[in-house]
Design a protein around this motif. Structure first.
Motif, PDB file in Angstrom:
ATOM      1  N   UNK A  26     -18.938 -43.975  -7.244  1.00  0.00           N
ATOM      2  CA  UNK A  26     -18.318 -44.049  -8.573  1.00  0.00           C
ATOM      3  C   UNK A  26     -17.067 -44.915  -8.530  1.00  0.00           C
ATOM      4  N   UNK A  27     -16.951 -45.832  -9.467  1.00  0.00           N
ATOM      5  CA  UNK A  27     -15.708 -46.577  -9.658  1.00  0.00           C
ATOM      6  C   UNK A  27     -14.812 -45.725 -10.559  1.00  0.00           C
ATOM      7  N   UNK A  28     -13.623 -45.396 -10.058  1.00  0.00           N
ATOM      8  CA  UNK A  28     -12.713 -44.511 -10.789  1.00  0.00           C
ATOM      9  C   UNK A  28     -11.332 -45.144 -10.858  1.00  0.00           C
ATOM     10  N   UNK A  29     -10.712 -45.044 -12.018  1.00  0.00           N
ATOM     11  CA  UNK A  29      -9.353 -45.574 -12.169  1.00  0.00           C
ATOM     12  C   UNK A  29      -8.394 -44.673 -11.399  1.00  0.00           C
ATOM     13  N   UNK A  30      -7.782 -45.205 -10.342  1.00  0.00           N
ATOM     14  CA  UNK A  30      -6.823 -44.427  -9.549  1.00  0.00           C
ATOM     15  C   UNK A  30      -5.394 -44.574 -10.061  1.00  0.00           C
ATOM     16  N   UNK A  31      -5.072 -45.741 -10.624  1.00  0.00           N
ATOM     17  CA  UNK A  31      -3.749 -45.974 -11.220  1.00  0.00           C
ATOM     18  C   UNK A  31      -3.853 -47.197 -12.117  1.00  0.00           C
ATOM     19  N   UNK A  32      -2.842 -47.370 -12.950  1.00  0.00           N
ATOM     20  CA  UNK A  32      -2.832 -48.483 -13.892  1.00  0.00           C
ATOM     21  C   UNK A  32      -1.660 -49.405 -13.591  1.00  0.00           C
ATOM     22  N   UNK A  33      -1.966 -50.685 -13.440  1.00  0.00           N
ATOM     23  CA  UNK A  33      -0.945 -51.686 -13.149  1.00  0.00           C
ATOM     24  C   UNK A  33      -0.181 -52.057 -14.420  1.00  0.00           C
ATOM     25  N   UNK A  34       1.075 -52.401 -14.250  1.00  0.00           N
ATOM     26  CA  UNK A  34       1.875 -52.914 -15.365  1.00  0.00           C
ATOM     27  C   UNK A  34       1.538 -54.387 -15.596  1.00  0.00           C
ATOM     28  N   UNK A  35       1.908 -54.876 -16.741  1.00  0.00           N
ATOM     29  CA  UNK A  35       1.639 -56.278 -17.047  1.00  0.00           C
ATOM     30  C   UNK A  35       2.337 -57.171 -16.017  1.00  0.00           C
ATOM     31  N   UNK A  36       1.569 -58.097 -15.455  1.00  0.00           N
ATOM     32  CA  UNK A  36       2.119 -59.008 -14.460  1.00  0.00           C
ATOM     33  C   UNK A  36       2.099 -58.471 -13.041  1.00  0.00           C
ATOM     34  N   UNK A  37       1.771 -57.196 -12.871  1.00  0.00           N
ATOM     35  CA  UNK A  37       1.734 -56.597 -11.534  1.00  0.00           C
ATOM     36  C   UNK A  37       0.390 -56.884 -10.864  1.00  0.00           C
ATOM     37  N   UNK A  38       0.411 -57.108  -9.550  1.00  0.00           N
ATOM     38  CA  UNK A  38      -0.842 -57.313  -8.800  1.00  0.00           C
ATOM     39  C   UNK A  38      -1.718 -56.082  -8.936  1.00  0.00           C
ATOM     40  N   UNK A  39      -2.974 -56.318  -9.337  1.00  0.00           N
ATOM     41  CA  UNK A  39      -3.883 -55.182  -9.534  1.00  0.00           C
ATOM     42  C   UNK A  39      -4.670 -54.919  -8.250  1.00  0.00           C
ATOM     43  N   UNK A  40      -3.943 -54.502  -7.259  1.00  0.00           N
ATOM     44  CA  UNK A  40      -4.575 -54.217  -5.971  1.00  0.00           C
ATOM     45  C   UNK A  40      -3.684 -53.265  -5.185  1.00  0.00           C
ATOM     46  N   UNK A  41      -4.292 -52.606  -4.185  1.00  0.00           N
ATOM     47  CA  UNK A  41      -3.523 -51.740  -3.289  1.00  0.00           C
ATOM     48  C   UNK A  41      -2.798 -52.585  -2.250  1.00  0.00           C
ATOM     49  N   UNK A  42      -1.548 -52.245  -1.992  1.00  0.00           N
ATOM     50  CA  UNK A  42      -0.818 -52.783  -0.851  1.00  0.00           C
ATOM     51  C   UNK A  42      -0.505 -51.590   0.036  1.00  0.00           C
ATOM     52  N   UNK A  43      -1.302 -51.444   1.097  1.00  0.00           N
ATOM     53  CA  UNK A  43      -1.323 -50.207   1.859  1.00  0.00           C
ATOM     54  C   UNK A  43      -0.112 -50.048   2.766  1.00  0.00           C
ATOM     55  N   UNK A  44       0.268 -48.797   2.943  1.00  0.00           N
ATOM     56  CA  UNK A  44       1.390 -48.453   3.811  1.00  0.00           C
ATOM     57  C   UNK A  44       1.357 -46.950   4.054  1.00  0.00           C
ATOM     58  N   UNK A  45       2.092 -46.515   5.098  1.00  0.00           N
ATOM     59  CA  UNK A  45       2.293 -45.072   5.286  1.00  0.00           C
ATOM     60  C   UNK A  45       3.523 -44.602   4.506  1.00  0.00           C
ATOM     61  N   UNK A  46       4.270 -45.543   3.985  1.00  0.00           N
ATOM     62  CA  UNK A  46       5.420 -45.208   3.139  1.00  0.00           C
ATOM     63  C   UNK A  46       4.948 -45.218   1.672  1.00  0.00           C
ATOM     64  N   UNK A  47       5.877 -45.331   0.746  1.00  0.00           N
ATOM     65  CA  UNK A  47       5.515 -45.396  -0.672  1.00  0.00           C
ATOM     66  C   UNK A  47       4.762 -46.703  -0.941  1.00  0.00           C
ATOM     67  N   UNK A  48       3.550 -46.574  -1.448  1.00  0.00           N
ATOM     68  CA  UNK A  48       2.746 -47.764  -1.699  1.00  0.00           C
ATOM     69  C   UNK A  48       3.121 -48.384  -3.047  1.00  0.00           C
ATOM     70  N   UNK A  49       2.566 -49.553  -3.314  1.00  0.00           N
ATOM     71  CA  UNK A  49       2.983 -50.332  -4.485  1.00  0.00           C
ATOM     72  C   UNK A  49       2.685 -49.643  -5.815  1.00  0.00           C
ATOM     73  N   UNK A  50       1.845 -48.624  -5.808  1.00  0.00           N
ATOM     74  CA  UNK A  50       1.504 -47.937  -7.053  1.00  0.00           C
ATOM     75  C   UNK A  50       2.310 -46.653  -7.254  1.00  0.00           C
ATOM     76  N   UNK A  51       3.220 -46.358  -6.332  1.00  0.00           N
ATOM     77  CA  UNK A  51       3.925 -45.068  -6.361  1.00  0.00           C
ATOM     78  C   UNK A  51       4.640 -44.852  -7.701  1.00  0.00           C
TER      79      UNK A  51
END
Length: 816
Positions: free
Chosen positions: A447-472
């Motif tokens: 299933x494709x599920x919306x995990x979070x919503x990007x703001x206008x102009x924000x990269x619509x992708x995960x930038x992975x980390x063990x800290x706070x990720x770009x969607x935090x």
């Protein structure tokens, strides 16, 4: 072949290390009439060319338990059988080359301690002291496991086979299974033919086990069973003898996709490269036996180049062997174990993703116990084959996904990491609407599920980390919208099972802990329990009519939950239908949820007409829908069920009506952070088949005053004795560290368990986790009187503990 019997208690198909382990453990439990059939020669598929690394550290408690058992078993197997297994506890080192990888392996080390594994975090200098040949210039840290080791894969399998034979099992080589006969939901027997074609026959069987390795998909098809796996090419080299090289620990350098093993003065270098090469799209050759695949030095060269820098002596050593052999990989890099959902006596142990040697002992033990007792010995959800969705057996899908899964073994295992291949297979009716609004998709069970919503102009992708990720911060804003105003998110992927017929009420009262003798329109939160009082499913059940109910399940357990019901139907006159794809579901949650619904519908959403825990049919825009007043985020809200044909209209109507209210579209990450603040359990993490419903704090959902239901006696007994453990909610006192799951849980200075699930509580202002604290004979006040800490990557962080939800403990917000 007159020595082959005409009937057996169990026929095991496949004579690799897995099949031999299953036979060994069944006979150890006293089973007779155990027959193992191998198409060619024992170990001739993939076992013979395995690297033989034996590691204990896995991603979860029970997988680590099984791997730990394997190394303990192999340590004693030679003495029992007289077959030299080559098992050596030489220890293992995993090194990190980045700060992110260091955090990953140090978090894994902390987790390992909670699971009883000997482990030590070590500095680059300590890595060098244990592995002098290594270039540590860019090493950031390492983890040392002294009891890990290596062994001779073929001889481990042959030792297991001998142990099985010594207890009466019949192990026959050069017998190919050509077909399976079926009687309803049972396999009744196995057709076989000898390798030379001179003999053939049939064995009636009470049970059949598919241990066919890379042939597992094909053997499954014979029984109408889905076993999603695909063979990929797996490369390693063995050097010429290196002067002065003595026994070394097993070494893993996951940042370079490489592992190293010293063997008889030579060095073996193997790889799990990021872009794998799937093999045998048109089927595995019938003649395959101890075969190698063609060399592809260009494919392996980048790995070797890094390795020569990492271990300079390799640049001077000649290559004795360049090996390429197939291994089978599954869509999620977890193996397949258990009773197939489609049949009631067909078992599977296959798809071991290149870790078959270290997994075989534990997997064989667990499956044998499951077969013997008729229920799982402990939670095996990570590997239970019922987690696989039917479409995942599609060969094109497997071909595409297997390119990625081999490499993922050594990729960074970041939290929330999403698969990149074979995406877009299952889409909800709102898929394109969500993408238009900035949705960033994750995938679960296809299933494709919306995990979070990007703001206008924000990269619509995960930038992975063990800290706070770009969607935090995006998710934090979605969280606040649901807590303070109104949010809307897509829940269409959740399973929907329609249960109907004259005996629907009686049947659901038998399989559910709660009382389903309720009026039409009533929604009941309940569990399916096993005989031990463990939780097999966590669902809501809505009575639609006198004879029809809707059971709503987590997306990934829909098949398992349907299978559980089917296996307990008995004589009940009931039809079960999966209607998941027939309805889209939008959740509208938050203090202003009622106002939004009143803008799009003339129906009454007041407490008088539509109180919490009830459903009603409504008009929505120019269409129709059914609204369920329930919540998994702890706020006033409704789940809106709408036919797939009207789903687009429903979304557009609600979205437009919410624009002047500040309606915010939300994703699954928001749902997780809200639910953990409310102390809501997550099935598969916080509650599993081995967690007693009373210990889980869910006794309120079980009604023992109704007649017999599965697990009733176990519930009554535990209510009498009191819980053996209690599920607590924990909040870190430091707002900075993050919790995911499996962090060690420390009570008064002693490790007593681990965090079963974790997320960030944006309203509570810190990371929040759930976890069980053993408390046999203790009162609740005693448990709460203790001091608690959680080990986050080796640092002990103080935590507040609560039995009641820290957010809205009286659930006043959901009932306003």
């Amino acid at each position: 072949m007159s020595e082959l019997p005409t009937q057996a208690r169990v026929v095991i198909i496949g004579g690799g290390v897995i099949g031999c382990s299953v036979a060994y453990h069944l006979t150890k439990l006293g089973w007779k009439d155990v027959v193992l059939l191998e198409r060619k020669q024992l170990t001739s598929g993939t076992t013979w060319h395995a690297a033989g690394l034996i590691a204990q550290l896995r991603a979860t408690a029970n997988m680590t338990k099984l791997a730990k058992y394997s190394q303990e078993l192999y340590g004693a197997l030679e003495e029992e059988t007289g077959v030299a297994t080559g098992f050596k506890r030489c220890g293992s080192i995993t090194v990190a080359l980045t700060e992110e990888r260091r955090e990953e392996i140090f978090r894994q080390a902390a987790m390992a301690r909670a699971f009883g594994v000997d482990v030590e975090e070590i500095s680059p200098e300590e890595v060098k002291a244990r592995y002098e040949h290594l270039n540590i210039g860019d090493v950031t840290g390492g983890v040392w496991l002294p009891k890990d080791g290596q062994g001779d894969p073929a001889n481990i399998a042959l030792a297991l086979a001998k142990g099985a034979r010594q207890r009466g099992a019949l192990v026959k080589e050069r017998i190919k299974v050509t077909g399976l006969s079926k009687d309803g939901r049972r396999v009744s027997g196995v057709d076989w033919v000898s390798d030379d074609g001179t003999a053939q026959g049939h064995i009636k069987a009470d049970m059949v086990v598919n241990c066919a390795g890379m042939w597992g998909h094909e053997v499954g098809r014979m029984a109408g069973v889905n076993v999603p796996l695909h063979a990929c090419e797996h490369f390693y080299i063995v050097t010429e003898a290196i002067k002065g090289l003595t026994q070394m620990p097993v070494l893993r350098v996951p940042d370079e996709c490489a592992y190293y093993k010293e063997d008889a003065g030579k060095m073996l270098l193997g790889a799990f490269e990021p872009n794998a090469k799937p093999w045998a799209m048109k089927g595995i050759p019938d003649t395959f036996e101890f075969d190698q695949l063609p060399e592809d030095f260009d494919h392996f060269e980048p790995i070797l180049e890094n390795a020569c820098n990492r271990m300079p002596m390799l640049a001077e050593a000649g290559i004795h062997t360049f090996f390429n052999g197939p291994e089978s990989f599954t869509p999620d890099d977890a193996y397949h174990l258990g009773l197939a959902p489609e049949m009631d006596n067909f078992w599977v142990a296959a798809g071991f993703n290149s870790i078959g040697i270290q997994s075989a002992g534990g997997a064989g033990m667990a499956l044998a116990q499951w077969m013997d007792e008729g229920q799982k010995p402990f939670d095996l959800g990570d590997v239970d084959i019922s987690r696989m969705q039917p479409f995942q057996g599609n060969k094109h899908y497997l071909f595409e996904r297997s390119k990625e899964t081999l490499g993922l073994l050594y990729a960074d295992h970041f939290p929330y990491r999403q698969k990149a291949t074979a995406r877009g297979v299952r889409r909800t009716p709102f898929h394109h609407h969500l993408l238009e609004q900035g949705a960033v998709m994750g995938e679960l069970g296809g299933w494709e599920r919306a995990n979070w919503f990007a703001n206008e102009g924000q990269e619509r992708e995960y930038q992975y980390s063990w800290k706070r990720q770009n969607w935090f911060e995006n998710s934090a804003a979605e969280h606040r919208a649901v807590r303070e105003n109104v949010g809307m998110y897509d829940m269409s992927s959740f399973g929907k099972l329609r249960v109907e017929g004259p005996d629907a009420e009686a049947f659901l009262n038998y399989v559910c802990g709660a009382n389903l003798s309720v009026p039409a329109g009533k929604i009941v939160y309940t569990q399916f329990l096993n005989a031990r009082g463990g939780i097999e499913a966590d669902v809501t059940v809505t009575r639609l009519t006198e004879t029809a109910y809707l059971v709503v399940t987590p997306a990934i357990t829909r098949l398992a939950d349907e299978t559980w019901m089917r296996r307990h139907l008995g004589d009940h006159r009931v039809v079960i239908t999966d209607v998941t794809a027939g309805e889209g579901v939008l959740a509208v949650m938050g203090p202003n949820a009622r106002k939004l619904l009143e803008k799009v519908s003339p129906n009454d959403f007041s407490n008088a007409v539509n109180p919490f825990g009830t459903a009603q049919e409504i008009e929505l825009g120019m269409g129709l829908a059914r609204v369920h007043r329930v919540t998994y985020v702890g706020e006033l809200g409704w789940e809106i069920y709408v036919g797939a044909d009207m789903a687009g209209h429903a979304f557009e109507t609600l979205h437009a009506a919410g624009q002047d209210m500040g309606l915010k579209l939300c994703g699954m990450h928001m749902m997780d952070s809200c639910r953990i603040e409310k102390g809501f359990r997550h099935f598969g993490h916080d509650i599993t088949c081995e967690d007693h419903v009373i210990d889980a704090g869910l006794g309120f959902a079980v009604k023992t005053d109704k007649p017999s239901f599965i697990g009733r006696d176990a519930v009554l007994e535990r209510r009498e004795t009191g819980p053996k453990a209690r599920m607590l909610q924990f909040k870190l006192t430091d707002p900075e560290p993050l919790l995911y799951h499996n962090e060690p849980l420390i009570r008064d200075g002693e490790i007593v368990g681990y965090i079963s699930s974790g997320s960030y509580g944006h309203t509570l202002g810190a990371a929040v986790g759930m976890g069980y604290v053993p408390c046999e004979g203790e009162k609740a006040a005693d448990v709460l009187a203790s001091t608690y800490e959680i080990d986050v990557m080796g640092t002990k962080v103080r935590a507040e503990a609560s039995l009641k939800p820290m957010y809205d403990p009286k659930s006043e917000r959901v009932k306003v």
